[in-house]
Design a protein around this motif. Structure first.
Motif, PDB file in Angstrom:
ATOM      1  N   PHE A   6      57.820 -26.488  74.627  1.00 30.64           N
ATOM      2  CA  PHE A   6      56.850 -27.258  73.863  1.00 30.64           C
ATOM      3  C   PHE A   6      57.022 -28.743  74.200  1.00 30.64           C
ATOM      4  O   PHE A   6      58.020 -29.133  74.789  1.00 30.64           O
ATOM      5  N   ALA A   7      56.055 -29.548  73.811  1.00 27.82           N
ATOM      6  CA  ALA A   7      56.145 -30.990  74.062  1.00 27.82           C
ATOM      7  C   ALA A   7      55.759 -31.763  72.808  1.00 27.82           C
ATOM      8  O   ALA A   7      54.893 -31.321  72.035  1.00 27.82           O
ATOM      9  N   VAL A   8      56.410 -32.898  72.617  1.00 27.82           N
ATOM     10  CA  VAL A   8      56.078 -33.819  71.523  1.00 27.82           C
ATOM     11  C   VAL A   8      55.821 -35.191  72.130  1.00 27.82           C
ATOM     12  O   VAL A   8      56.621 -35.676  72.937  1.00 27.82           O
ATOM     13  N   ILE A   9      54.704 -35.795  71.742  1.00 23.47           N
ATOM     14  CA  ILE A   9      54.365 -37.149  72.184  1.00 23.47           C
ATOM     15  C   ILE A   9      54.290 -38.051  70.960  1.00 23.47           C
ATOM     16  O   ILE A   9      53.356 -37.922  70.151  1.00 23.47           O
ATOM     17  N   PRO A  10      55.261 -38.948  70.750  1.00 20.21           N
ATOM     18  CA  PRO A  10      55.153 -39.905  69.642  1.00 20.21           C
ATOM     19  C   PRO A  10      54.118 -40.972  69.980  1.00 20.21           C
ATOM     20  O   PRO A  10      54.285 -41.716  70.942  1.00 20.21           O
ATOM     21  N   ALA A  11      53.051 -41.025  69.201  1.00 20.22           N
ATOM     22  CA  ALA A  11      51.945 -41.944  69.507  1.00 20.22           C
ATOM     23  C   ALA A  11      51.454 -42.654  68.250  1.00 20.22           C
ATOM     24  O   ALA A  11      50.261 -42.941  68.110  1.00 20.22           O
ATOM     25  N   GLY A  78      52.811 -39.168  62.256  1.00 19.66           N
ATOM     26  CA  GLY A  78      54.052 -39.805  62.661  1.00 19.66           C
ATOM     27  C   GLY A  78      54.616 -40.716  61.602  1.00 19.66           C
ATOM     28  O   GLY A  78      54.073 -40.841  60.497  1.00 19.66           O
ATOM     29  N   GLY A  79      55.709 -41.389  61.937  1.00 21.78           N
ATOM     30  CA  GLY A  79      56.373 -42.261  60.982  1.00 21.78           C
ATOM     31  C   GLY A  79      56.470 -43.691  61.460  1.00 21.78           C
ATOM     32  O   GLY A  79      55.852 -44.074  62.454  1.00 21.78           O
ATOM     33  N   ALA A  80      57.288 -44.479  60.769  1.00 19.59           N
ATOM     34  CA  ALA A  80      57.396 -45.906  61.062  1.00 19.59           C
ATOM     35  C   ALA A  80      58.108 -46.159  62.383  1.00 19.59           C
ATOM     36  O   ALA A  80      57.804 -47.117  63.085  1.00 19.59           O
ATOM     37  N   GLU A  81      59.071 -45.306  62.739  1.00 17.84           N
ATOM     38  CA  GLU A  81      59.836 -45.478  63.966  1.00 17.84           C
ATOM     39  C   GLU A  81      59.634 -44.276  64.876  1.00 17.84           C
ATOM     40  O   GLU A  81      59.214 -43.206  64.431  1.00 17.84           O
ATOM     41  N   ARG A  82      59.990 -44.465  66.138  1.00 25.49           N
ATOM     42  CA  ARG A  82      59.829 -43.392  67.114  1.00 25.49           C
ATOM     43  C   ARG A  82      60.530 -42.110  66.655  1.00 25.49           C
ATOM     44  O   ARG A  82      59.955 -41.020  66.714  1.00 25.49           O
ATOM     45  N   ALA A  83      61.779 -42.236  66.195  1.00 26.27           N
ATOM     46  CA  ALA A  83      62.532 -41.055  65.788  1.00 26.27           C
ATOM     47  C   ALA A  83      61.846 -40.315  64.652  1.00 26.27           C
ATOM     48  O   ALA A  83      61.873 -39.077  64.594  1.00 26.27           O
ATOM     49  N   SER A  85      58.610 -40.165  64.147  1.00 27.26           N
ATOM     50  CA  SER A  85      57.466 -39.465  64.722  1.00 27.26           C
ATOM     51  C   SER A  85      57.891 -38.224  65.490  1.00 27.26           C
ATOM     52  O   SER A  85      57.248 -37.166  65.415  1.00 27.26           O
ATOM     53  N   VAL A  86      58.977 -38.334  66.241  1.00 31.20           N
ATOM     54  CA  VAL A  86      59.479 -37.178  66.986  1.00 31.20           C
ATOM     55  C   VAL A  86      59.888 -36.073  66.018  1.00 31.20           C
ATOM     56  O   VAL A  86      59.561 -34.890  66.222  1.00 31.20           O
ATOM     57  N   LEU A  87      60.570 -36.445  64.950  1.00 27.64           N
ATOM     58  CA  LEU A  87      60.994 -35.450  63.968  1.00 27.64           C
ATOM     59  C   LEU A  87      59.782 -34.795  63.300  1.00 27.64           C
ATOM     60  O   LEU A  87      59.781 -33.576  63.054  1.00 27.64           O
ATOM     61  N   ALA A  88      58.744 -35.558  63.040  1.00 29.23           N
ATOM     62  CA  ALA A  88      57.517 -34.982  62.475  1.00 29.23           C
ATOM     63  C   ALA A  88      56.907 -33.965  63.437  1.00 29.23           C
ATOM     64  O   ALA A  88      56.430 -32.904  63.025  1.00 29.23           O
ATOM     65  N   GLY A  89      56.926 -34.293  64.728  1.00 31.06           N
ATOM     66  CA  GLY A  89      56.420 -33.364  65.724  1.00 31.06           C
ATOM     67  C   GLY A  89      57.245 -32.095  65.796  1.00 31.06           C
ATOM     68  O   GLY A  89      56.707 -30.985  65.901  1.00 31.06           O
ATOM     69  N   LEU A  90      58.560 -32.226  65.706  1.00 37.44           N
ATOM     70  CA  LEU A  90      59.439 -31.064  65.721  1.00 37.44           C
ATOM     71  C   LEU A  90      59.199 -30.173  64.505  1.00 37.44           C
ATOM     72  O   LEU A  90      59.165 -28.940  64.618  1.00 37.44           O
ATOM     73  N   ARG A  91      59.026 -30.778  63.368  1.00 38.13           N
ATOM     74  CA  ARG A  91      58.780 -29.993  62.153  1.00 38.13           C
ATOM     75  C   ARG A  91      57.432 -29.280  62.213  1.00 38.13           C
ATOM     76  O   ARG A  91      57.276 -28.185  61.654  1.00 38.13           O
ATOM     77  N   ALA A 185      71.953 -44.259  61.672  1.00 36.07           N
ATOM     78  CA  ALA A 185      72.335 -44.602  63.043  1.00 36.07           C
ATOM     79  C   ALA A 185      71.156 -45.216  63.787  1.00 36.07           C
ATOM     80  O   ALA A 185      69.996 -44.946  63.484  1.00 36.07           O
ATOM     81  N   THR A 186      71.461 -46.051  64.786  1.00 35.96           N
ATOM     82  CA  THR A 186      70.427 -46.647  65.624  1.00 35.96           C
ATOM     83  C   THR A 186      70.040 -45.653  66.704  1.00 35.96           C
ATOM     84  O   THR A 186      70.856 -45.318  67.567  1.00 35.96           O
TER      85      THR A 186
END
Length: 230
Positions: A6-11, A78-83, A85-91, A185-186
């Motif tokens: 699968f693929a996730v694109i944070p946008a 998505g969310g405020a930060e890249r991480a 958004s990625v987590l939203a895509g994973l969920r 964590a950063t």
């Protein structure tokens, strides 16, 4: 059972450094939005079963993209930060993805990705329990500085520039991001979350044309690379 991909694109970002009136993923590149190019590059890889695009909640431009109507493409908020958004895509993939399935995370503003680089990434990491990333070895002399003073020259033989896609097993990536975010964590990319969790991602050499559009001067450079490829 063979792992699926699968693929996730944070946008969901606004791309402030671009200084444009609209988010950089919607800037026009060779007649279509940057994001459309990016999605098409992933759709060209047969192994990719589904793409999740993590968008801003109030994104008015997405419905106009041809990719919005592709059956292999879905969206998440998505969310405020890249991480985030990625987590939203994973969920959003939770009902489909098995723990050992692959998820590749790719920047929305990297439209010059070569599909054969994705296939190389999948092939070289096929049996790996964690995953890895596309990257490039540093060719420049690197300096460590304090203020404007050089204090050391860094051994560049140990330095690689991280690219995307970054490819990881579904469960390790999801758990690493959740734990890292909860701990404050950063997290600058997916590999940094996986590293923080104590795992060691692999490196797969990518192509130097896989640039990220960040500043205005990157747009004509991306156009050059796309023309070279076609």
């Amino acid at each position: 059972m063979k792992a699926r991909c699968f693929a996730v694109i944070p946008a969901a970002g606004s791309g402030k450094r671009m200084g444009a009136a609209i988010p950089k993923q919607y800037l026009t590149l060779l007649g279509k939005p940057v994001l459309q190019h990016t999605i098409e590059r992933l759709l060209a890889v047969a192994a990719v079963e589904r793409i999740v695009v993590a968008l801003a909640a109030d994104d008015p431009r997405w419905p106009a993209l041809p990719a919005a109507f592709d059956p292999r493409v879905m969206t998440a908020i998505g969310g405020a930060e890249r991480a985030d958004s990625v987590l939203a895509g994973l969920r959003a993939l939770a009902a489909e993805a098995r723990p050992d399935d692959w998820v590749m995370v790719h920047d929305a503003a990297r439209p010059c990705l070569r599909p054969d680089d994705v296939e190389k990434l999948l092939a070289e990491l096929e049996g790996d329990p964690v995953g890895g990333i596309l990257a490039l070895p540093s060719v420049d002399t690197l300096k460590e500085v304090e203020g404007r003073d050089i204090v050391a020259t860094v051994d560049r033989s140990r330095i690689w520039r991280a690219l995307t896609p970054q490819l990881f097993r579904y469960r390790p990536l999801t758990e690493s991001l959740e734990r890292a975010l909860a701990a404050g964590a950063t997290i600058t990319d997916e590999a940094s979350a996986v590293e923080w969790a104590g795992r060691r991602p692999k490196i797969v050499e990518g192509h130097p044309g896989n640039i990220k559009i960040t500043r205005p001067e990157d747009l004509p450079l991306a156009e050059f690379y796309l023309r070279q490829q076609t």
